[in-house]
Each structure stands twice: as structure tokens, then as C-alpha cells.
Design a protein around this motif. Structure first.
Motif, PDB file in Angstrom:
ATOM      1  N   LYS A 143      -1.005  -3.750   0.393  1.00 55.50           N
ATOM      2  CA  LYS A 143      -0.580  -4.267   1.706  1.00 55.50           C
ATOM      3  C   LYS A 143       0.938  -4.139   1.800  1.00 55.50           C
ATOM      4  O   LYS A 143       1.673  -5.109   1.623  1.00 55.50           O
ATOM      5  CB  LYS A 143      -1.025  -5.728   1.847  1.00 55.50           C
ATOM      6  CG  LYS A 143      -0.919  -6.273   3.262  1.00 55.50           C
ATOM      7  CD  LYS A 143      -1.884  -5.593   4.213  1.00 55.50           C
ATOM      8  CE  LYS A 143      -1.819  -6.246   5.598  1.00 55.50           C
ATOM      9  NZ  LYS A 143      -2.656  -5.501   6.572  1.00 55.50           N
ATOM     10  N   LYS A 182       7.981   6.104   4.650  1.00 54.56           N
ATOM     11  CA  LYS A 182       8.021   5.007   5.615  1.00 54.56           C
ATOM     12  C   LYS A 182       9.456   4.548   5.842  1.00 54.56           C
ATOM     13  O   LYS A 182      10.057   3.899   4.988  1.00 54.56           O
ATOM     14  CB  LYS A 182       7.163   3.821   5.138  1.00 54.56           C
ATOM     15  CG  LYS A 182       5.703   4.169   4.911  1.00 54.56           C
ATOM     16  CD  LYS A 182       5.010   4.611   6.191  1.00 54.56           C
ATOM     17  CE  LYS A 182       3.552   4.951   5.951  1.00 54.56           C
ATOM     18  NZ  LYS A 182       2.889   5.423   7.179  1.00 54.56           N
ATOM     19  N   PRO A 208       2.890  -1.897  13.045  1.00 50.38           N
ATOM     20  CA  PRO A 208       1.698  -1.552  13.840  1.00 50.38           C
ATOM     21  C   PRO A 208       1.813  -1.994  15.289  1.00 50.38           C
ATOM     22  O   PRO A 208       0.883  -1.836  16.056  1.00 50.38           O
ATOM     23  CB  PRO A 208       0.581  -2.327  13.124  1.00 50.38           C
ATOM     24  CG  PRO A 208       1.274  -3.525  12.576  1.00 50.38           C
ATOM     25  CD  PRO A 208       2.655  -3.064  12.195  1.00 50.38           C
ATOM     26  N   TRP A 224       1.623  -5.527  -3.116  1.00 51.35           N
ATOM     27  CA  TRP A 224       2.523  -4.872  -2.164  1.00 51.35           C
ATOM     28  C   TRP A 224       2.235  -3.387  -2.025  1.00 51.35           C
ATOM     29  O   TRP A 224       2.684  -2.757  -1.065  1.00 51.35           O
ATOM     30  CB  TRP A 224       3.972  -5.128  -2.565  1.00 51.35           C
ATOM     31  CG  TRP A 224       4.383  -6.532  -2.284  1.00 51.35           C
ATOM     32  CD1 TRP A 224       4.254  -7.617  -3.116  1.00 51.35           C
ATOM     33  CD2 TRP A 224       4.947  -7.034  -1.076  1.00 51.35           C
ATOM     34  NE1 TRP A 224       4.703  -8.756  -2.498  1.00 51.35           N
ATOM     35  CE2 TRP A 224       5.143  -8.428  -1.246  1.00 51.35           C
ATOM     36  CE3 TRP A 224       5.319  -6.445   0.125  1.00 51.35           C
ATOM     37  CZ2 TRP A 224       5.684  -9.228  -0.250  1.00 51.35           C
ATOM     38  CZ3 TRP A 224       5.861  -7.244   1.120  1.00 51.35           C
ATOM     39  CH2 TRP A 224       6.045  -8.619   0.929  1.00 51.35           C
ATOM     40  N   HIS A 236      10.940   2.671  14.013  1.00 50.02           N
ATOM     41  CA  HIS A 236      11.395   2.727  12.636  1.00 50.02           C
ATOM     42  C   HIS A 236      12.902   2.919  12.621  1.00 50.02           C
ATOM     43  O   HIS A 236      13.471   3.578  13.460  1.00 50.02           O
ATOM     44  CB  HIS A 236      10.734   3.898  11.898  1.00 50.02           C
ATOM     45  CG  HIS A 236       9.271   3.705  11.706  1.00 50.02           C
ATOM     46  ND1 HIS A 236       8.611   4.197  10.635  1.00 50.02           N
ATOM     47  CD2 HIS A 236       8.347   3.058  12.452  1.00 50.02           C
ATOM     48  CE1 HIS A 236       7.327   3.884  10.720  1.00 50.02           C
ATOM     49  NE2 HIS A 236       7.158   3.214  11.822  1.00 50.02           N
ATOM     50  N   TYR A 295       5.636   5.249  -0.354  1.00 52.54           N
ATOM     51  CA  TYR A 295       6.176   4.544   0.806  1.00 52.54           C
ATOM     52  C   TYR A 295       7.686   4.751   0.919  1.00 52.54           C
ATOM     53  O   TYR A 295       8.236   4.811   2.024  1.00 52.54           O
ATOM     54  CB  TYR A 295       5.870   3.047   0.718  1.00 52.54           C
ATOM     55  CG  TYR A 295       4.400   2.721   0.656  1.00 52.54           C
ATOM     56  CD1 TYR A 295       3.483   3.390   1.454  1.00 52.54           C
ATOM     57  CD2 TYR A 295       3.925   1.730  -0.213  1.00 52.54           C
ATOM     58  CE1 TYR A 295       2.124   3.091   1.391  1.00 52.54           C
ATOM     59  CE2 TYR A 295       2.579   1.427  -0.285  1.00 52.54           C
ATOM     60  CZ  TYR A 295       1.681   2.099   0.519  1.00 52.54           C
ATOM     61  OH  TYR A 295       0.350   1.806   0.446  1.00 52.54           O
ATOM     62  N   HIS A 347       5.459  -2.100   5.621  1.00 56.77           N
ATOM     63  CA  HIS A 347       5.379  -1.479   6.944  1.00 56.77           C
ATOM     64  C   HIS A 347       4.119  -1.882   7.701  1.00 56.77           C
ATOM     65  O   HIS A 347       4.096  -1.857   8.929  1.00 56.77           O
ATOM     66  CB  HIS A 347       5.463   0.056   6.838  1.00 56.77           C
ATOM     67  CG  HIS A 347       4.236   0.693   6.264  1.00 56.77           C
ATOM     68  ND1 HIS A 347       4.077   0.918   4.916  1.00 56.77           N
ATOM     69  CD2 HIS A 347       3.102   1.159   6.865  1.00 56.77           C
ATOM     70  CE1 HIS A 347       2.902   1.499   4.710  1.00 56.77           C
ATOM     71  NE2 HIS A 347       2.291   1.650   5.859  1.00 56.77           N
ATOM     72  N   SER A 348       3.067  -2.277   6.976  1.00 59.41           N
ATOM     73  CA  SER A 348       1.829  -2.673   7.661  1.00 59.41           C
ATOM     74  C   SER A 348       2.005  -3.982   8.422  1.00 59.41           C
ATOM     75  O   SER A 348       1.234  -4.278   9.330  1.00 59.41           O
ATOM     76  CB  SER A 348       0.687  -2.812   6.644  1.00 59.41           C
ATOM     77  OG  SER A 348       0.918  -3.883   5.747  1.00 59.41           O
ATOM     78  N   PHE A 349       3.020  -4.769   8.058  1.00 58.57           N
ATOM     79  CA  PHE A 349       3.319  -6.001   8.786  1.00 58.57           C
ATOM     80  C   PHE A 349       4.309  -5.756   9.926  1.00 58.57           C
ATOM     81  O   PHE A 349       4.284  -6.476  10.926  1.00 58.57           O
ATOM     82  CB  PHE A 349       3.931  -7.046   7.842  1.00 58.57           C
ATOM     83  CG  PHE A 349       3.022  -7.467   6.724  1.00 58.57           C
ATOM     84  CD1 PHE A 349       1.973  -8.341   6.940  1.00 58.57           C
ATOM     85  CD2 PHE A 349       3.216  -6.986   5.434  1.00 58.57           C
ATOM     86  CE1 PHE A 349       1.142  -8.734   5.910  1.00 58.57           C
ATOM     87  CE2 PHE A 349       2.393  -7.370   4.395  1.00 58.57           C
ATOM     88  CZ  PHE A 349       1.348  -8.239   4.633  1.00 58.57           C
TER      89      PHE A 349
END
Length: 317
Positions: free
Chosen positions: A278, A51, A286, A275, A291, A47, A281-283
Motif C-alpha cells: 500500500k 511515481k 487516485p 508500504w 504529481h 515506485y 501514491h495510492s493515498f
């Protein structure tokens, strides 16, 4: 309760008269710790490099896992050289210092959450400025963890000094009190942080009641819940360490490695796994969020969009 294990009244230079851990760290626990921490560091490193916008958080988590692995490597060394003072100090210190990076990642997650709300809503969610909150809790953690490291090492050294006739810097009781105070103060600090998160959750509820959460805001409630779960796991670890200090540096909890494995290693590992499964970035991403640092751009249904000069999507003018 004092030390009751093997004693060497004339230890070689650099070694102690007693087992400073209170036991010989097991080979199995050391191997499991090294392997699992390196494995869980992998997703966070992924990540970190893939990300944008959440790299600082996963950098902290990845380094925390790597330092934990190094700490367990030092425990493997102590499995062979059980009286070595440096192996004890390095192993204990690395595992403790890794928790500062872990909690910093949790604090940073709260700050990143606020950053993806529209200005000035994000700044108004927290009881104090997010950047100030981040700095304050990290500084407190560093101080309290140094108390824990210093107290544990001083208490073990003072206990060893009783068998060699040397003069310790502090008595066992005073050193244990330093260790205990570091854990108690850190627990209080973490509880205050949890209270801040609960306040933010309440304020987010108010914001979302008059907005469309599907298009306007990150998945803040779910993120804050995950932060609270992580804080709860970390508190379990601190409560057991407080019990160790209350029992004495060589009481039951401190001299049985299964207690360390279940209540110190496992909570930290579960937080890192949580973490990794989940990630942040998934929170945050989406929902059409752009970014990058300082971005508050959102895409609303029906908006016309055009590429900005930097190549990112911009809001409708």
C-alpha cells in the motif's frame, strides 16, 4: 547477567575474547534477512523511479531495506568469523542505521500528506510546521540510534575486557545504560510522533466534515492509520530492546537469536512490506491530484481543464 559462552584469553588483533553478539549468528537467519530485504527493496525502487511526488519516501524505504540486507550480510560473515570485532560492529551498526531511514520515511509521509492539502490547510494540520517536525524527529533518531550502537559495542567490549585484563572505556553497567537510554529516548520520541499523528487525524476529521473528501482531499485518514500501524510495529521492536537492556547485555533476550528474528527483524520487514503493498501514491494520487513537488491542483466535477505550460493539468481559471 554476564557472558557465559566460549572465551579466548589471548585473542588475535582485531578479534574479541568472546562472541560479541552473545551467540553465533545463524546461517539461516542471515540468508533469510539478505534475501527478504532485497526482495522488499524491489517494489520501493520501482515506485522511486515511476511515481512522481512520493519518490523521497520510497527512496528512504528502498535504502533502508538495502542497508538492512548489508547488515544481514555482515551477520553471515560473523557466522564464520564469530570472534571478529569488525564483523559485529558493521552488522549491528548497519541494521540499526537502516531504522533511521525507515522512520524518516514515516515522518516524510506525514509531510507529503500535508503538502497535498490546499494552502493553508495543510500547514495547520500539524502541531508544528511539517518540515520542522521532519527535521526534529530525524535528528533525534540519529542521536538516539548512535547511543544504541555505541552502548551495545561498548558493553560488549567491556565484557570482553574482563577476560583479557585490559581497561575498557566504560564499565559494562555504564555501557548498558547508554544502550538502554538510547532505546528509551527513541521510544519516547516515537510516541510523541504518534501523538502528533493522532492530533493530525483529529484535525483532518474536522476539515473533512465540511468538505467533499471524494474530490478535495487525499485519503488522509487511511494514510495516517497506516503510519500509526507502522509506528506500533516499530515500538514493539523498541520495547523488546529496552527489555534486553534491563536484563543486561548478555541476558536471555540478547543471547537468543529467535528474539532478534521475531522482535527486531520481523517488525521492520512487515513495515517495509506494508508500504510496498500500500504505497504512498495510492493515498495521494487516485483523486485527480497532479504529481510533482508543491502541487495542490485538483480536478472538480464540472470543471473545464486545460493543459498548462508545463504540460500538466491546471485548475479552471
Amino acid at each position: 547477567m554476564g557472558y557465559s559462552g566460549p572465551i579466548r584469553t589471548n585473542p588475535p588483533t582485531g578479534e574479541a575474547a568472546i562472541w560479541l553478539f552473545g551467540y553465533v549468528p545463524s546461517l539461516a537467519m542471515g540468508i533469510v534477512g539478505v534475501i527478504t530485504m532485497l526482495l522488499v527493496a524491489g517494489p520501493h525502487a520501482f515506485y522511486l523511479f515511476t511515481k512522481r511526488g512520493v519518490r523521497s519516501v520510497h527512496l528512504l524505504f528502498a535504502f533502508a531495506a538495502a542497508i538492512e540486507a548489508l547488515g544481514f550480510g555482515a551477520r553471515l560473515y560473523s557466522n564464520t568469523w564469530e570472534f571478529d570485532g569488525m564483523g559485529f560492529l558493521v552488522g549491528m551498526s548497519l541494521i540499526q542505521l537502516a531504522t533511521v531511514l525507515l522512520t524518516a520515511g514515516l515522518y516524510k509521509s506525514v509531510q507529503r500528506n500535508a503538502k497535498y492539502f490546499p494552502v493553508p490547510v495543510g500547514m495547520q494540520l500539524s502541531p508544528m510546521r511539517p518540515r520542522s517536525m521532519l527535521s526534529l524527529f530525524i535528528i533525534l533518531d540519529v542521536i538516539f540510534v548512535l547511543f544504541q550502537i555505541g552502548g551495545q559495542y561498548l558493553a560488549s567490549s567491556a565484557q570482553a575486557a574482563e577476560f583479557t585484563g585490559t581497561e575498557p572505556m566504560f564499565s559494562v553497567g555504564t555501557s548498558t545504560l547508554i544502550f538502554l537510554s538510547g532505546n528509551v529516548l527513541q521510544a519516547i520520541s516515537i510516541i510523541v510522533f504518534a501523538a502528533f499523528v493522532l492530533v493530525i487525524k483529529k484535525r483532518v476529521n474536522r476539515v473533512l466534515s465540511s468538505a467533499d473528501p471524494a474530490t478535495d482531499y487525499p485519503l488522509s485518514q487511511a494514510l495516517l492509520t497506516q503510519i500509526l500501524i507502522s509506528v506500533g510495529l516499530f515500538l514493539i521492536r523498541l520495547i523488546v530492546r529496552i527489555a534486553q537492556g534491563a536484563q543486561g547485555i548478555y541476558g536471555y533476550a540478547a543471547t537468543h537469536e529467535w528474539v532478534f528474528g521475531v522482535f527486531e527483524y520481523l517488525p521492520i520487514f512487515l513495515i517495509l512490506v506494508l508500504w510496498a503493498v500500500k504505497p504512498l501514491h495510492s493515498f495521494l494520487f487516485p483523486l485527480g491530484h497532479r504529481h510533482g513537488e508543491g502541487a495542490h491542483t485538483r480536478i472538480h466535477p464540472g470543471d473545464s481543464v486545460a493543459p498548462s505550460s508545463s504540460g500538466n493539468i491546471a485548475d479552471k481559471a
